[in-house]
Design an enzyme around this catalytic site. Structure first.
Site, mmCIF file in Angstrom:
data_model
loop_
_atom_site.group_PDB
_atom_site.id
_atom_site.type_symbol
_atom_site.label_atom_id
_atom_site.label_comp_id
_atom_site.label_asym_id
_atom_site.label_seq_id
_atom_site.Cartn_x
_atom_site.Cartn_y
_atom_site.Cartn_z
ATOM 1 N N HIS A 420 9.813 29.062 42.324
ATOM 2 C CA HIS A 420 9.649 27.952 43.262
ATOM 3 C C HIS A 420 10.545 28.078 44.500
ATOM 4 O O HIS A 420 10.426 27.278 45.431
ATOM 5 C CB HIS A 420 9.933 26.624 42.547
ATOM 6 C CG HIS A 420 9.109 25.476 43.052
ATOM 7 N ND1 HIS A 420 8.486 25.494 44.286
ATOM 8 C CD2 HIS A 420 8.790 24.275 42.496
ATOM 9 C CE1 HIS A 420 7.839 24.359 44.471
ATOM 10 N NE2 HIS A 420 8.005 23.594 43.404
ATOM 11 N N ASP A 424 5.460 27.774 46.490
ATOM 12 C CA ASP A 424 5.288 26.344 46.236
ATOM 13 C C ASP A 424 4.067 26.105 45.353
ATOM 14 O O ASP A 424 3.261 27.009 45.110
ATOM 15 C CB ASP A 424 5.155 25.582 47.552
ATOM 16 C CG ASP A 424 6.452 25.594 48.358
ATOM 17 O OD1 ASP A 424 7.526 25.626 47.732
ATOM 18 O OD2 ASP A 424 6.389 25.592 49.596
#
Length: 448
Positions: A420, A424
């Site tokens: 992450h 995304d």
């Protein structure tokens, strides 16, 4: 008579050293050309080093468990033929006169022996991490305890403590500075996160384990220790997020069932689902190239090549990830041959160091073990990994121009874990959905 050096061979991209795990020949033994002299190991692959010439093993320059840099001499072989004929390196500056080689051999052996004697109080391995003779020697001379060594954050491969790390620690010891080594210049973003933690409290210790009288203690082998360290490092470095998609693979199931006999007859290979999954993943990577990246501090390294790692379980129970290099350049037949070759050589412990180097994205087939889905851990330094679940019959709503009806379909789950920091939810989710779209759009009438 001439003497030549047996050199630690280059073993793939980013591999700078290897550990000697077993000598297959002893000093005084006769060696044929291309005969294996010793076994070496990198993080995951064990390999044999063949002799570049025939002769007699005159001197072993390192012992078992020693770590040797690529390009360094590891043994001296005495031979009657010239070194130039076999591509072997001369053992001394003179390429033909053996007497002039003796001082060089003695000097190298003296240096190795001295380093080993000076570091005999510092173990080679502690808490699953290896310490080189140089680091152990510095630690002994500077009075650095093993517990202190274990607390130093290494900047080398697999977190190994380098000369720079220990010297930096010694320089800052007692000044209130963190015990961990400074982050590399290319990764300044990692510093702020690491310093407060190191300054505030020591690394968390594992909970004590109660051992009963009837319990069996099984020591982890070297590969299992490396896997454990790599998995912990991956979870510590990358915030993992996992997205899931269910794909209808009825067309793939029926097509494989139809062509597998003909495929075996024509290609001499068994076609599995894995190359079909890899084909879809490669197509999706071309659509979303920012999945095919690595993180270097504040920099994102966008990979030009698409090298797909395929996780494979070994008979020992350990895991290894051989790599299909430039998978986008292979058709389905080529992918099938490559998958089968790597899987067979993995099971027989015949992989070479180059076979596990350079992966940019990994797929693991948890469906092989009957699992419907999984949450795989990212294979660093990659930023994403996909798990393919088992294929099962399910009732499903099928839409047609005449209306909807219930039918039996073959379906499977795809699990996509991603880092992450740079991937995304939108990109991670769209990628796995695109892979599912390619699988569902598989042409049931295609050739192979």
């Amino acid at each position: 008579m001439a003497q030549v050096e047996l050199i630690m061979p280059k073993m793939g991209e980013s591999v700078a050293e290897a550990t000697i795990i077993k000598w297959l020949k002893e000093e005084g033994d006769t060696i044929d050309m291309e005969e294996s002299v010793l076994e070496i190991a990198t993080d995951k692959v064990d390999s044999e080093v063949p002799s570049p010439t025939e002769g007699v093993l005159l001197k072993k320059l390192f012992g078992e468990d020693d770590v040797v840099k690529v390009g360094d001499p590891i043994a001296i072989i005495e031979t009657e033929s010239g070194a130039s004929e076999n591509g072997a390196a001369p053992a001394a500056e003179s390429k033909t006169e053996a007497p002039k080689s003796e001082p060089a051999v003695a000097e190298v052996q003296q240096m190795v022996t001295a380093a080993q004697e000076q570091t005999e109080d510092i173990p080679r391995n502690s808490n699953g991490r290896f310490y080189s003779p140089l680091v152990r020697n510095i630690a002994k001379e500077e009075g650095v305890a093993v517990s202190e060594l274990d607390s130093i954050e290494g900047s080398g491969a697999e977190g190994r403590v380098t000369k720079k790390d220990i010297l930096s620690y010694i320089e800052n010891r007692g000044s209130g500075a963190p015990a961990s080594a400074p982050a590399p210049s290319a990764a300044p973003a990692a510093k702020p996160a690491a310093q407060p933690q190191a300054a505030a409290k020591p690394a968390p210790q594992a909970a004590p384990v109660s051992i009963g009288a009837d319990d069996e203690i099984i020591e982890m082998d070297r590969m299992r220790r490396k896997i454990a360290d790599h998995m912990v490092m991956s979870k510590a470095n990358s915030p993992h997020v996992t997205s899931f998609v269910e794909a209808d693979v009825t067309n793939i199931w029926n097509w494989r069932k139809k062509v597998k006999g003909e495929f075996m007859k024509r290609e001499g290979e068994n076609i599995t689902f894995t190359p079909i999954f890899i084909e879809a993943i490669v197509k999706a990577i071309k659509d979303f190239p920012m999945i095919n990246v690595s993180v270097d501090g504040n920099n994102i390294i966008k990979k030009k090549h698409i090298n797909i790692g395929m996780a494979a379980a070994l008979p020992s129970g350990n895991l290894i990830v051989p790599v299909i290099h430039d998978a986008d350049q292979l058709n389905l037949v080529g992918l099938t041959k490559k998958v089968n070759d790597l899987a067979n050589r993995a099971r027989n412990n015949q992989l070479k160091p180059d076979d596990i180097q350079g992966g940019t994205y990994t797929v693991t087939n948890v469906g092989t073990f009957g699992n419907v889905l999984g949450t795989p851990i990212i294979n660093q330094p990659q930023v994403a990994i996909m798990a393919t679940g088992s294929i099962n019959k399910k009732p499903a709503v099928i839409e047609t121009p005449e209306g909807d009806f219930i039918g039996i379909r073959y379906k499977m789950f795809l699990s996509h874990s991603y880092d992450h920091r740079v991937v995304d939810g939108a990109l991670g989710g769209m990628f796995v959905k695109r892979v599912a779209d390619y699988l569902e759009a598989f042409d049931p009438n295609r050739d192979f």
